[in-house]
Scaffold this motif. Sequence first.
Motif, PDB file in Angstrom:
ATOM      1  N   MET A  96       0.811  -1.208   0.000  1.00  0.00           N
ATOM      2  CA  MET A  96       0.000   0.000   0.000  1.00  0.00           C
ATOM      3  C   MET A  96       0.853   1.271   0.000  1.00  0.00           C
ATOM      4  O   MET A  96       0.614   2.192  -0.779  1.00  0.00           O
ATOM      5  CB  MET A  96      -0.887  -0.022   1.251  1.00  0.00           C
ATOM      6  CG  MET A  96      -1.990   0.980   1.263  1.00  0.00           C
ATOM      7  SD  MET A  96      -2.937   0.949   2.808  1.00  0.00           S
ATOM      8  CE  MET A  96      -3.337  -0.762   3.016  1.00  0.00           C
ATOM      9  N   PHE A  97       1.860   1.320   0.874  1.00  0.00           N
ATOM     10  CA  PHE A  97       2.644   2.544   1.047  1.00  0.00           C
ATOM     11  C   PHE A  97       3.909   2.599   0.188  1.00  0.00           C
ATOM     12  O   PHE A  97       4.403   3.678  -0.095  1.00  0.00           O
ATOM     13  CB  PHE A  97       3.019   2.729   2.525  1.00  0.00           C
ATOM     14  CG  PHE A  97       1.877   3.203   3.370  1.00  0.00           C
ATOM     15  CD1 PHE A  97       1.572   4.552   3.460  1.00  0.00           C
ATOM     16  CD2 PHE A  97       1.100   2.302   4.081  1.00  0.00           C
ATOM     17  CE1 PHE A  97       0.513   4.993   4.242  1.00  0.00           C
ATOM     18  CE2 PHE A  97       0.032   2.733   4.863  1.00  0.00           C
ATOM     19  CZ  PHE A  97      -0.264   4.083   4.943  1.00  0.00           C
ATOM     20  N   GLU A  98       4.472   1.456  -0.181  1.00  0.00           N
ATOM     21  CA  GLU A  98       5.729   1.417  -0.938  1.00  0.00           C
ATOM     22  C   GLU A  98       5.615   0.506  -2.169  1.00  0.00           C
ATOM     23  O   GLU A  98       6.361  -0.457  -2.286  1.00  0.00           O
ATOM     24  CB  GLU A  98       6.853   0.878  -0.057  1.00  0.00           C
ATOM     25  CG  GLU A  98       7.126   1.654   1.189  1.00  0.00           C
ATOM     26  CD  GLU A  98       8.167   0.974   2.070  1.00  0.00           C
ATOM     27  OE1 GLU A  98       8.965   0.153   1.575  1.00  0.00           O
ATOM     28  OE2 GLU A  98       8.178   1.260   3.275  1.00  0.00           O
ATOM     29  N   PRO A  99       4.691   0.797  -3.076  1.00  0.00           N
ATOM     30  CA  PRO A  99       4.561  -0.094  -4.236  1.00  0.00           C
ATOM     31  C   PRO A  99       5.812  -0.036  -5.114  1.00  0.00           C
ATOM     32  O   PRO A  99       6.346   1.046  -5.368  1.00  0.00           O
ATOM     33  CB  PRO A  99       3.344   0.456  -4.970  1.00  0.00           C
ATOM     34  CG  PRO A  99       3.270   1.883  -4.566  1.00  0.00           C
ATOM     35  CD  PRO A  99       3.801   1.945  -3.160  1.00  0.00           C
ATOM     36  N   ILE A 135      -5.398  -7.084  -2.905  1.00  0.00           N
ATOM     37  CA  ILE A 135      -4.467  -5.953  -2.948  1.00  0.00           C
ATOM     38  C   ILE A 135      -5.160  -4.734  -2.362  1.00  0.00           C
ATOM     39  O   ILE A 135      -6.260  -4.372  -2.780  1.00  0.00           O
ATOM     40  CB  ILE A 135      -4.028  -5.635  -4.393  1.00  0.00           C
ATOM     41  CG1 ILE A 135      -3.441  -6.862  -5.072  1.00  0.00           C
ATOM     42  CG2 ILE A 135      -3.031  -4.486  -4.401  1.00  0.00           C
ATOM     43  CD1 ILE A 135      -3.194  -6.676  -6.559  1.00  0.00           C
ATOM     44  N   TYR A 136      -4.505  -4.106  -1.377  1.00  0.00           N
ATOM     45  CA  TYR A 136      -5.007  -2.879  -0.768  1.00  0.00           C
ATOM     46  C   TYR A 136      -4.167  -1.721  -1.284  1.00  0.00           C
ATOM     47  O   TYR A 136      -2.938  -1.793  -1.281  1.00  0.00           O
ATOM     48  CB  TYR A 136      -4.920  -2.959   0.759  1.00  0.00           C
ATOM     49  CG  TYR A 136      -5.779  -4.054   1.332  1.00  0.00           C
ATOM     50  CD1 TYR A 136      -7.132  -3.849   1.569  1.00  0.00           C
ATOM     51  CD2 TYR A 136      -5.238  -5.302   1.625  1.00  0.00           C
ATOM     52  CE1 TYR A 136      -7.929  -4.849   2.092  1.00  0.00           C
ATOM     53  CE2 TYR A 136      -6.034  -6.312   2.147  1.00  0.00           C
ATOM     54  CZ  TYR A 136      -7.370  -6.082   2.372  1.00  0.00           C
ATOM     55  OH  TYR A 136      -8.162  -7.078   2.876  1.00  0.00           O
ATOM     56  N   MET A 137      -4.855  -0.643  -1.733  1.00  0.00           N
ATOM     57  CA  MET A 137      -4.160   0.488  -2.336  1.00  0.00           C
ATOM     58  C   MET A 137      -4.722   1.803  -1.811  1.00  0.00           C
ATOM     59  O   MET A 137      -5.927   1.916  -1.584  1.00  0.00           O
ATOM     60  CB  MET A 137      -4.329   0.434  -3.861  1.00  0.00           C
ATOM     61  CG  MET A 137      -3.748  -0.810  -4.489  1.00  0.00           C
ATOM     62  SD  MET A 137      -4.206  -1.010  -6.225  1.00  0.00           S
ATOM     63  CE  MET A 137      -5.859  -1.646  -6.070  1.00  0.00           C
ATOM     64  N   VAL A 139      -6.029   5.471  -2.192  1.00  0.00           N
ATOM     65  CA  VAL A 139      -6.817   6.061  -3.268  1.00  0.00           C
ATOM     66  C   VAL A 139      -5.999   7.035  -4.114  1.00  0.00           C
ATOM     67  O   VAL A 139      -6.092   7.036  -5.337  1.00  0.00           O
ATOM     68  CB  VAL A 139      -8.083   6.751  -2.697  1.00  0.00           C
ATOM     69  CG1 VAL A 139      -8.750   7.635  -3.715  1.00  0.00           C
ATOM     70  CG2 VAL A 139      -9.049   5.705  -2.167  1.00  0.00           C
ATOM     71  N   GLU A 140      -5.179   7.857  -3.482  1.00  0.00           N
ATOM     72  CA  GLU A 140      -4.491   8.921  -4.228  1.00  0.00           C
ATOM     73  C   GLU A 140      -3.205   8.468  -4.922  1.00  0.00           C
ATOM     74  O   GLU A 140      -2.603   9.236  -5.659  1.00  0.00           O
ATOM     75  CB  GLU A 140      -4.201  10.118  -3.316  1.00  0.00           C
ATOM     76  CG  GLU A 140      -3.061   9.921  -2.336  1.00  0.00           C
ATOM     77  CD  GLU A 140      -3.446   9.140  -1.090  1.00  0.00           C
ATOM     78  OE1 GLU A 140      -2.540   8.849  -0.288  1.00  0.00           O
ATOM     79  OE2 GLU A 140      -4.626   8.810  -0.912  1.00  0.00           O
ATOM     80  N   LYS A 141      -2.769   7.231  -4.701  1.00  0.00           N
ATOM     81  CA  LYS A 141      -1.536   6.745  -5.326  1.00  0.00           C
ATOM     82  C   LYS A 141      -1.827   6.012  -6.625  1.00  0.00           C
ATOM     83  O   LYS A 141      -2.885   5.422  -6.786  1.00  0.00           O
ATOM     84  CB  LYS A 141      -0.803   5.772  -4.397  1.00  0.00           C
ATOM     85  CG  LYS A 141       0.091   6.435  -3.411  1.00  0.00           C
ATOM     86  CD  LYS A 141       1.009   5.412  -2.776  1.00  0.00           C
ATOM     87  CE  LYS A 141       2.003   6.136  -1.913  1.00  0.00           C
ATOM     88  NZ  LYS A 141       3.252   5.468  -1.816  1.00  0.00           N
ATOM     89  N   LYS A 142      -0.854   6.047  -7.509  1.00  0.00           N
ATOM     90  CA  LYS A 142      -0.926   5.272  -8.750  1.00  0.00           C
ATOM     91  C   LYS A 142      -0.125   3.991  -8.539  1.00  0.00           C
ATOM     92  O   LYS A 142       0.982   4.025  -8.034  1.00  0.00           O
ATOM     93  CB  LYS A 142      -0.322   6.067  -9.904  1.00  0.00           C
ATOM     94  CG  LYS A 142      -0.966   7.419 -10.128  1.00  0.00           C
ATOM     95  CD  LYS A 142      -1.864   7.394 -11.328  1.00  0.00           C
ATOM     96  CE  LYS A 142      -2.410   8.749 -11.689  1.00  0.00           C
ATOM     97  NZ  LYS A 142      -3.493   9.208 -10.884  1.00  0.00           N
ATOM     98  N   TYR A 143      -0.704   2.870  -8.928  1.00  0.00           N
ATOM     99  CA  TYR A 143      -0.064   1.568  -8.768  1.00  0.00           C
ATOM    100  C   TYR A 143       0.161   0.938 -10.142  1.00  0.00           C
ATOM    101  O   TYR A 143      -0.560   1.242 -11.086  1.00  0.00           O
ATOM    102  CB  TYR A 143      -0.938   0.657  -7.896  1.00  0.00           C
ATOM    103  CG  TYR A 143      -1.045   1.149  -6.478  1.00  0.00           C
ATOM    104  CD1 TYR A 143      -0.152   0.708  -5.517  1.00  0.00           C
ATOM    105  CD2 TYR A 143      -2.015   2.071  -6.109  1.00  0.00           C
ATOM    106  CE1 TYR A 143      -0.222   1.164  -4.209  1.00  0.00           C
ATOM    107  CE2 TYR A 143      -2.092   2.531  -4.803  1.00  0.00           C
ATOM    108  CZ  TYR A 143      -1.199   2.078  -3.864  1.00  0.00           C
ATOM    109  OH  TYR A 143      -1.264   2.542  -2.575  1.00  0.00           O
ATOM    110  N   PRO A 144       1.160   0.061 -10.252  1.00  0.00           N
ATOM    111  CA  PRO A 144       1.476  -0.545 -11.557  1.00  0.00           C
ATOM    112  C   PRO A 144       0.496  -1.655 -11.955  1.00  0.00           C
ATOM    113  O   PRO A 144       0.851  -2.817 -12.101  1.00  0.00           O
ATOM    114  CB  PRO A 144       2.898  -1.085 -11.350  1.00  0.00           C
ATOM    115  CG  PRO A 144       3.023  -1.322  -9.893  1.00  0.00           C
ATOM    116  CD  PRO A 144       2.146  -0.303  -9.230  1.00  0.00           C
TER     117      PRO A 144
END
Length: 180
Positions: A96-99, A135-137, A139-144
């Motif tokens: 979540m914090f360090e993708p 997978i928990y993400m 909201v404001e981050k972009k994930y691959p």
Amino acid sequence: MKIIPDEEEVAIDAIPLYVKSPKIVGWKIYKEERKSYYQIMRANGKSQMYMIFSQMLKSFDREDLEDLYKLVKAKYESTRLVEDLDLLLWGNLKTMFEPHVEDDVWRQQQGYKVLNWKLYESCGVHSLMLQSVQIYMLVEKKYPLSPPILSQILEKKLIIDYKSEMAYQLVKSINKQLKK
């Protein structure tokens, strides 16, 4: 209507609509017979038990999540993971914090099917339940996420408790990523 002169003092009884729960100061794995729980301890000495991570997300706000992440990160930077629940908690928070694009969760998403998509608005987290992983993400981050997964996400209905601006912005952001 009554006009109150400036020089008079007025006492106002205010009842706060929302009271912030005390800061998270610790956690541990609590075992009871064959069941294991996360015990989350707060600064006021109270604690709460959670059997699964998603239960925490329902009752946490963003500050709680960040506090827990800092505590877990501090512990696991210097010690080896022992318990399965420790691994699961650290894995969920780290993803979540360090993708990182090289993490297994992102490299192995090809061929997975999205089963459901849920928003935990109180802490600003959305989760994807895939065939073999959740997978928990933030909201404001972009994930691959791969284009096929992004398409499946948009095909699924986002599960939310009520209409929300956060949900709208999340869907809009994912739609934008897909069009790139």
